[in-house]
Enzyme design. Structure first.
Site, mmCIF file in Angstrom:
data_model
loop_
_atom_site.group_PDB
_atom_site.id
_atom_site.type_symbol
_atom_site.label_atom_id
_atom_site.label_comp_id
_atom_site.label_asym_id
_atom_site.label_seq_id
_atom_site.Cartn_x
_atom_site.Cartn_y
_atom_site.Cartn_z
ATOM 1 N N THR A 54 51.891 43.203 60.287
ATOM 2 C CA THR A 54 51.630 44.645 60.114
ATOM 3 C C THR A 54 52.161 45.464 61.297
ATOM 4 O OG1 THR A 54 49.409 44.374 61.053
ATOM 5 C CG2 THR A 54 49.576 44.376 58.648
ATOM 6 N N LYS A 82 42.235 34.114 58.610
ATOM 7 C CA LYS A 82 42.740 33.070 59.505
ATOM 8 C C LYS A 82 42.880 33.576 60.940
ATOM 9 C CE LYS A 82 45.832 30.039 57.735
ATOM 10 N NZ LYS A 82 46.996 29.574 56.938
ATOM 11 N N ILE A 86 49.256 28.583 69.913
ATOM 12 C CA ILE A 86 49.710 29.496 70.970
ATOM 13 C C ILE A 86 50.220 28.647 72.123
ATOM 14 C CG2 ILE A 86 49.095 31.355 72.573
ATOM 15 C CD1 ILE A 86 46.788 32.091 70.708
ATOM 16 N N TYR A 98 37.692 41.053 56.351
ATOM 17 C CA TYR A 98 37.861 41.576 57.717
ATOM 18 C C TYR A 98 36.541 41.516 58.474
ATOM 19 C CZ TYR A 98 39.284 44.922 61.387
ATOM 20 O OH TYR A 98 39.584 45.533 62.578
ATOM 21 N N ASN A 127 42.231 29.608 68.774
ATOM 22 C CA ASN A 127 43.411 29.290 69.596
ATOM 23 C C ASN A 127 43.447 30.141 70.867
ATOM 24 O OD1 ASN A 127 44.293 27.359 67.804
ATOM 25 N ND2 ASN A 127 45.643 28.753 66.688
ATOM 26 N N ARG A 171 45.194 54.490 56.185
ATOM 27 C CA ARG A 171 43.952 55.053 56.714
ATOM 28 C C ARG A 171 43.923 56.564 56.530
ATOM 29 N NH1 ARG A 171 43.053 50.886 61.648
ATOM 30 N NH2 ARG A 171 45.304 50.916 61.665
ATOM 31 N N TYR A 180 31.861 30.145 73.223
ATOM 32 C CA TYR A 180 32.698 29.719 74.368
ATOM 33 C C TYR A 180 32.097 30.199 75.690
ATOM 34 C CZ TYR A 180 36.654 27.287 72.356
ATOM 35 O OH TYR A 180 37.449 26.328 71.772
ATOM 36 N N THR A 186 40.081 54.696 65.324
ATOM 37 C CA THR A 186 40.977 55.170 66.382
ATOM 38 C C THR A 186 42.258 55.693 65.737
ATOM 39 O OG1 THR A 186 40.070 53.451 67.814
ATOM 40 C CG2 THR A 186 42.138 54.453 68.522
#
Ligand code: UDP
Length: 325
Positions: A35, A91, A61, A145, A99, A186, A159, A175
């Site tokens: 995107t 995902k 990564i 989402y 990751n 949007r 973590y 924003t």
């Protein structure tokens, strides 16, 4: 700092990359351009402080060398985009976050998650403080989402608790600003492009739902202050100036001087009825509050969209002229 930024070619990611480079940090940006767009990061190369890796953070990564901070901003974020890409959205919130956390742990870096006001769903409490747990439909269209970001927050906290990782969670509210895609779906890009091309402004539902809109420069400042704070938990970043969508459409009509009409269209499923951040925590911890008034920010944004539309208009004219030769 040497900073790894996922989602660097997106609207927020590219503004953040510029902000960090201007503060003399080195940025390694990753994006798979699902995107985002390369034109958002074009100007960054010449600073000598920016490197771009085109890759999907949900897969793997790989970054060599020192990393002091990992900022995870990769994700489709407009409702139109995440409805178009539901599985990549899930995902990147789940696997991509895992990751990115793994990199932060391996490099002993501070980790920041771009979370969202969507974790509050269709809130039953307003304004929303960080202590509110939300009202989300996991199986509705927006669930892809909302739940991805809620999982990402849970993973980030795990973590912190298990590995002692320094973590920051920014709950970003609506924003806007230059650099948004005219077709991102949007409310602000839609209303501005509709007003500038004299098409009807499409207000969904009756337009009584509320949002509060923060200018991008206020957000980048808030994100940086949060990053360098020592607060290991979620913090709202948003503008508490709440209004209805009908009011917003009228303001955009007024600033653009457009003759467009305002029309009502169906309300999307599970569209939150109200949204307004409680920003006392950000004020208390790092003395941040938004400074740019809506009309000022909208004027900048409208100027940007005028340029984008003029460029795409002249491109179309050129290609029609070539076709007719
Ligand atoms: N909206 C609208 N017209 C549009 C696009 C959006 O009335 O052309 C409404 C949408 O239904 C929602 C609000 O504007 O109530 C904000 O939508 P946006 O897509 O900007 O982000 P959201 O806050 O829903 O994530």
């Amino acid at each position: 700092m040497r900073i790894l930024l996922t989602g660097c070619a997106g609207f927020i990611g590219s503004h953040l990359a510029r902000y960090l480079v201007n503060k003399d940090h080195d940025v390694v940006g990753i994006d798979n351009l699902i995107t985002g767009g390369l034109k958002n990061i074009k100007g960054l190369y010449e600073t000598g402080r920016f490197r771009f890796i085109n890759s999907n953070v949900s897969e793997y990564i790989n970054v060599s060398g020192r990393v002091d901070a990992v900022l995870h901003f990769a994700s489709p974020a407009s409702p139109v985009d995440y409805l178009r890409h539901p599985i990549p959205t899930l995902k990147v919130g789940a696997l991509g976050t895992h990751n990115a956390l793994g990199v932060a742990k391996a490099k002993k870096a501070v980790f920041m998650l771009a979370s969202t006001s969507e974790v509050y769903g269709d809130p039953l409490v307003s304004p929303q403080p960080e202590t509110y747990w939300g009202n989300v439909n996991p199986v509705g269209p927006r669930g892809v989402y909302d739940e991805a970001k809620r999982f990402a927050e849970a993973m980030t906290m795990a973590y912190h608790r298990v590995h002692g990782l320094q973590i920051r969670i920014a709950r970003v509210f609506n924003t806007y600003g230059p650099g948004m895609r005219p077709d991102d779906g949007r409310a602000i890009p839609n209303f501005i492009t509709q007003a500038l091309t004299v098409r009807p402004l499409t207000v969904y539902g009756k337009g009584t739902q509320t949002r509060s809109f923060m200018y991008i420069a206020d957000l980048t400042e808030g994100l940086y202050r949060l990053l360098v704070s020592r607060y290991n938990g979620p913090v709202n970043l948003g503008n508490p100036d709440e209004m209805t969508l009908l009011e917003l459409a009228k303001i955009i009509k007024e600033i653009t001087g457009s003759k467009s009409k305002i029309v009502l269209r169906d309300l999307p499923v599970d569209d939150p009825r109200e949204r307004c951040p409680d920003i006392r925590l950000a004020k208390n911890i790092f003395h941040w509050h938004p400074k740019i008034a809506l009309k000022e920010g909208l004027t900048e944004t409208i100027d940007y969209f005028r340029e984008v539309l003029a460029k795409s208009g002249s491109r179309k004219k050129r290609s029609n002229a070539l076709k007719n030769q």
